[in-house]
Design a protein around this motif. Structure first.
Motif, PDB file in Angstrom:
ATOM      1  N   ARG A 115       9.844  45.441  30.831  1.00 61.28           N
ATOM      2  CA  ARG A 115       8.368  45.439  30.131  1.00 61.28           C
ATOM      3  C   ARG A 115       8.975  46.912  29.259  1.00 61.28           C
ATOM      4  NH1 ARG A 115       3.590  48.204  32.771  1.00 61.28           N
ATOM      5  NH2 ARG A 115       5.129  49.694  32.558  1.00 61.28           N
ATOM      6  N   GLY A 118      11.326  46.752  26.797  1.00 62.07           N
ATOM      7  CA  GLY A 118      11.764  45.258  25.752  1.00 62.07           C
ATOM      8  C   GLY A 118      12.011  44.501  26.222  1.00 62.07           C
ATOM      9  N   SER A 120      11.625  40.370  27.450  1.00 63.18           N
ATOM     10  CA  SER A 120      10.139  40.037  27.818  1.00 63.18           C
ATOM     11  C   SER A 120      10.320  38.129  27.949  1.00 63.18           C
ATOM     12  CB  SER A 120       9.278  39.089  26.432  1.00 63.18           C
ATOM     13  OG  SER A 120       8.520  37.573  26.057  1.00 63.18           O
ATOM     14  N   ASP A 197      11.423  41.461  22.818  1.00 59.20           N
ATOM     15  CA  ASP A 197       9.778  41.271  22.732  1.00 59.20           C
ATOM     16  C   ASP A 197       9.446  43.273  22.513  1.00 59.20           C
ATOM     17  OD1 ASP A 197       7.432  41.056  21.302  1.00 59.20           O
ATOM     18  OD2 ASP A 197       6.950  40.174  22.789  1.00 59.20           O
ATOM     19  N   GLU A 198       8.330  43.757  21.884  1.00 55.79           N
ATOM     20  CA  GLU A 198       7.822  45.407  21.813  1.00 55.79           C
ATOM     21  C   GLU A 198       7.292  45.325  23.453  1.00 55.79           C
ATOM     22  OE1 GLU A 198       5.227  46.724  18.745  1.00 55.79           O
ATOM     23  OE2 GLU A 198       6.822  44.144  17.304  1.00 55.79           O
ATOM     24  N   SER A 199       7.524  46.480  24.060  1.00 52.69           N
ATOM     25  CA  SER A 199       7.436  46.300  24.851  1.00 52.69           C
ATOM     26  C   SER A 199       5.647  46.683  25.863  1.00 52.69           C
ATOM     27  CB  SER A 199       7.550  48.245  25.555  1.00 52.69           C
ATOM     28  OG  SER A 199       8.824  48.120  25.681  1.00 52.69           O
ATOM     29  N   HIS A 200       4.651  46.962  23.893  1.00 55.70           N
ATOM     30  CA  HIS A 200       3.649  47.395  24.790  1.00 55.70           C
ATOM     31  C   HIS A 200       2.618  45.810  24.298  1.00 55.70           C
ATOM     32  CE1 HIS A 200       3.282  46.789  19.806  1.00 55.70           C
ATOM     33  NE2 HIS A 200       2.128  46.720  20.225  1.00 55.70           N
ATOM     34  N   VAL A 201       2.860  45.110  23.748  1.00 60.89           N
ATOM     35  CA  VAL A 201       3.159  43.356  23.548  1.00 60.89           C
ATOM     36  C   VAL A 201       3.488  42.742  24.732  1.00 60.89           C
ATOM     37  CG1 VAL A 201       3.080  41.200  22.236  1.00 60.89           C
ATOM     38  CG2 VAL A 201       3.157  43.892  20.600  1.00 60.89           C
TER      39      VAL A 201
END
Ligand SMILES: Cc1cc2nc3c(=O)[nH]c(=O)nc-3n(C[C@H](O)[C@H](O)[C@H](O)COP(=O)(O)OP(=O)(O)OC[C@H]3O[C@@H](n4cnc5c(N)ncnc54)[C@H](O)[C@@H]3O)c2cc1C
Length: 301
Positions: A115, A118, A120, A197-201
């Motif tokens: 995560r 970034g 996934s 992917d974006e870390s927060h997602v």
């Protein structure tokens, strides 16, 4: 042939932590299990290889554990050496978009590392309380994800004492199955190919899976997770609930009221309690539904 104390000395001399007469209940998520003659903790390939050789030369039985989260250890304990892989302090690396890590690393730490970088694909594994090695061995899975979707390769100590790299396509990965169950190798590291992917997602998906677990699973009690494998075309929990077995007890072992697929330890359960209860469940479900449940949990000792 070396005696127990000499084996313990030899393990200590190569820098391993050794506990004699270790209570296995302290090393399993079920909190069940008698004494292991020796519990040896190793944090490197070299130590694993040397202990394997030492045990082979002295005819001492040797078994490997990760975090003990899929084990039911006998009340009589385990004779010989239990080798525990410890990768808590190891640092995963990223090479060409692939995460490479120690097999003793907690799966949760691997998920957080992915995560934070970034990457996934491992979100499903966040709440699985095992090590990376245990997850590869079991081809662990949840919420439509499984290790086979993301594993690239693993390295393992083979019975000849050498370390070999096994590519994903050679691992015979199936539902809770891997080649490592057949060849008794000790996985020492693994590599995972993930997607950016974006870390927060990624973090949101991990939190959501964790929330689902807390809602549906009896995490407040010791257990080894789902006790039975999912039979083709059914859910074990639904079959068990359909047979009216929720809350059924033998000694300190109970079919969870919250999730019938879990056998939980209410306190003081013995391995015999769990085995007797599991037998009752298997027989009743077979009588009622004609489906024979198979345990997912590994019995040891
Ligand atoms: C609350 C709870 C929830 C769970 N949820 C899930 C879930 O959603 N999905 C799922 O698949 N499982 C789940 N489990 C079961 C368990 O966490 C997994 O099977 C996990 O992968 C086991 O890893 P471990 O390190 O604890 O292995 P252990 O329990 O220590 O060992 C299990 C088996 O793997 C072998 N093994 C362990 N490490 C290695 C290695 N490095 N090399 C070779 N063999 C090895 C051992 O010899 C043993 O046969 C859950 C368990 C609990 C308690």
């Amino acid at each position: 042939m070396l005696q127990k104390t000499q084996i313990a000395l030899a393990c200590r001399s190569i820098g391993c932590d050794v506990r004699e007469n270790a209570i296995m209940a302290e090393y399993t998520s079920f909190h069940i299990g008698g004494y292991a003659d020796l519990l040896v903790t190793a944090d490197s390939n070299d130590k694993v290889q040397r202990i394997k050789k030492l045990c082979a030369e002295n005819n001492v039985p040797l078994m490997l554990i990760g975090n003990g989260s899929n084990l039911l250890v006998s009340d009589n304990g385990i004779r010989g050496v239990v080798l525990k892989l410890d990768g808590r302090f190891s640092n995963p690396e990223i090479q060409n978009g692939v995460i490479i890590c120690h097999a003793g690393l907690p799966l949760k730490s691997l998920c957080r590392f992915a995560r934070d970088n970034g990457l996934s694909g491992l979100e499903f594994a966040y709440g699985i309380p095992g090590t990376v090695g245990g997850a590869v061995y079991m081809n662990a899975g949840a919420y439509c994800g499984q290790i086979s979707n993301v594993i690239n390769w693993a390295e393992a100590v083979y019975p000849d004492g050498e370390v070999y790299r096994v590519q994903a396509e050679d691992m015979k990965l199936g539902y809770r199955h891997s080649v490592f169950m057949e060849n008794r190798c000790f996985i020492t590291s693994a590599a995972f190919r993930l997607k950016p992917d974006e870390s927060h997602v990624i973090g949101q998906r991990m939190d959501e899976f964790m929330r689902l677990r807390r809602d549906k699973q009896p995490l407040e009690y010791p257990s080894a997770g789902s006790f039975f494998k999912r039979p083709k075309g059914y859910f074990a929990g639904a079959l068990i609930e359909g047979s009216g077995l929720k809350g059924c007890r033998v000694g300190g072992a109970q079919v969870s009221e919250k999730h019938a697929g879990f056998i939980i330890n209410l306190g003081g359960a013995t391995s015999n309690d769990v085995l007797k209860l599991a037998d009752q469940v298997i027989n009743k479900v077979f009588c009622d539904h004609g489906v024979r449940l198979q345990p997912e949990v590994c019995f040891v000792g």
